[in-house]
Design an enzyme around this catalytic site. Structure first.
Site, short mmCIF file in Angstrom:
data_model
loop_
_atom_site.label_atom_id
_atom_site.label_comp_id
_atom_site.label_asym_id
_atom_site.label_seq_id
_atom_site.Cartn_x
_atom_site.Cartn_y
_atom_site.Cartn_z
N GLY A 100 -2.72 -3.87 13.88
CA GLY A 100 -1.44 -3.68 12.93
C GLY A 100 -0.60 -2.64 13.33
O GLY A 100 -0.79 -2.08 14.41
N HIS A 144 -19.45 12.83 4.75
CA HIS A 144 -19.88 13.98 5.46
C HIS A 144 -19.58 15.50 4.70
O HIS A 144 -19.90 16.33 5.17
CB HIS A 144 -19.03 14.02 6.62
N HIS A 164 2.79 12.15 -1.47
CA HIS A 164 2.63 13.69 -1.35
C HIS A 164 3.45 14.26 -1.81
O HIS A 164 4.36 14.54 -1.43
CB HIS A 164 2.20 14.21 0.19
N HIS A 170 -2.73 7.40 -4.48
CA HIS A 170 -2.90 6.06 -3.71
C HIS A 170 -3.05 4.89 -4.41
O HIS A 170 -3.51 5.03 -5.42
CB HIS A 170 -4.04 6.03 -2.57
N HIS A 193 -6.56 7.38 -15.96
CA HIS A 193 -7.93 6.44 -16.08
C HIS A 193 -7.55 5.33 -17.18
O HIS A 193 -7.82 4.19 -17.29
CB HIS A 193 -9.08 7.07 -16.49
N SER A 208 0.83 -1.20 -0.03
CA SER A 208 -0.05 0.01 -0.03
C SER A 208 0.73 1.16 -0.09
O SER A 208 1.83 1.27 1.05
CB SER A 208 -1.02 -0.02 1.22
N ARG A 228 -3.52 -6.30 -2.64
CA ARG A 228 -3.51 -7.13 -1.52
C ARG A 228 -4.18 -8.65 -1.74
O ARG A 228 -5.00 -8.74 -2.63
CB ARG A 228 -4.13 -6.50 -0.39
#
Length: 318
Positions: A277, A193, A114, A124, A163, A110, A128
């Site tokens: 973890g 939110h 930045h 990102h 893409h 993973s 997995r």
């Protein structure tokens, strides 16, 4: 439970060593490429092997590689982990209630990068594999992963390139995969939110095993292998773009949204923390600096307003 000694469901017996070798090699390839972009005078990644001994909630090991305060990357973390635990956390059994509290084994890579320049997008990527099963049952194995792009000052050609790379990585495994996983990404990387997309999306898949073990593994590897070609050309195009305090302030403000998503909504973060973890590795996705502003309003027609109005929308980028 260990995949190395599981029944032939994992065909062949070297499954663990094979997948682990691929993931460790992927991590090395990606971080070596970042160091090449940093150049001879840039930062080098810290390599931090770690292990969890007997007696802790999880057992296993991993490698964290991270660049901090680099010439191009302000913070770029890429982690490999391979862990085993006595009980799947709730975040991993939302769609598999029959595996609640089952022993599990998980491994993956993973990353979150930045960049320093606000014109270079944050990115990102994750691939997995998880296996779980109650004692006396054949273990169930599934895959997950994807990649997504979060620009601050967006460019149409960058989003299209990203893409297109995602589409091409999935095309050999069925023409339905990109549109399905693109929609899944749009729905997953959404700040409920805020009623706002996190970025321009990409692809995301989870609990995936429908092709059978070997093809599902091959598809996951294709996604991992496509990452550098999807992202690095964008970095190279934008890394020397001039910027000032205005762009930097907007970058930090938008990074705040990234923090909100990762801590409030991200299942990967929740899985890592709920299962015991390694916290330092789980939170390598956090930016080194971020900012919040109360009810910020950007001027109509400004590049900052355009990000929300034009790019943080669910669109067909191809």
């Amino acid at each position: 439970m260990s995949l190395a000694t599981s029944p032939a469901a994992f065909n062949p017996d070297d499954t663990v060593a094979r997948v682990r070798g691929y993931l460790v090699g992927l991590q090395a390839r990606i971080m070596d490429a970042l160091e090449a972009i940093e150049g001879p005078d840039g930062a080098r990644s810290v390599i931090d092997p770690w292990s969890k001994p007997e007696g802790e909630r999880l057992q296993g090991d991993g490698i964290t590689r991270i660049i901090e305060n680099g010439r191009v990357f302000e913070r770029a973390g890429c982690g490999f982990s391979h862990v085993r635990g006595p009980k799947l956390p709730p975040s991993a059994t939302q769609h598999r209630p029959e595996l609640a509290d089952a022993p599990f084994e998980a491994m993956g890579v993973s990353l979150v990068f930045h960049p320093r320049n606000p014109y270079v997008p944050t990115v990102h990527m994750n691939v997995r594999m998880i296996a779980a099963g109650h004692p006396g049952q054949l273990p169930v194995c599934w895959f997950g992963g994807g990649m997504d792009l979060t620009p601050f000052y967006a460019f149409e050609e960058d989003a299209v390139h990203f893409h297109r790379s995602c589409h091409d990585a999935l095309a050999p495994f069925g023409q339905d995969k990109y549109p399905r996983f693109k929609q899944w990404c749009d729905e997953y990387f959404f700040l409920q939110h805020r009623n706002e997309q996190r970025g321009v999306g990409g692809i995301f898949f989870d609990d995936f095993a429908e092709l059978g073990f070997e093809p599902s593994l091959a598809m996951t590897q294709s996604v991992g292998d496509a990452f550098l070609g999807a992202y690095l050309p964008i970095v190279q195009r934008r890394q020397d773009t001039p910027y000032g305090e205005r762009e930097r302030a907007f970058q930090l403000y938008r990074r705040g949204r990234y923090v909100e998503f990762n801590l409030v909504w991200d299942r990967g973060t929740h899985f890592g923390l709920q299962s015991g973890g390694r916290t330092e590795s789980i939170l390598l996705s956090m930016p080194p600096q971020a900012a919040w502003s109360y009810q910020r309003q950007d001027a109509p027609g400004s590049p900052e307003a355009e990000l929300t109005q034009r790019y943080l929308q669910r669109r067909d980028w191809l």
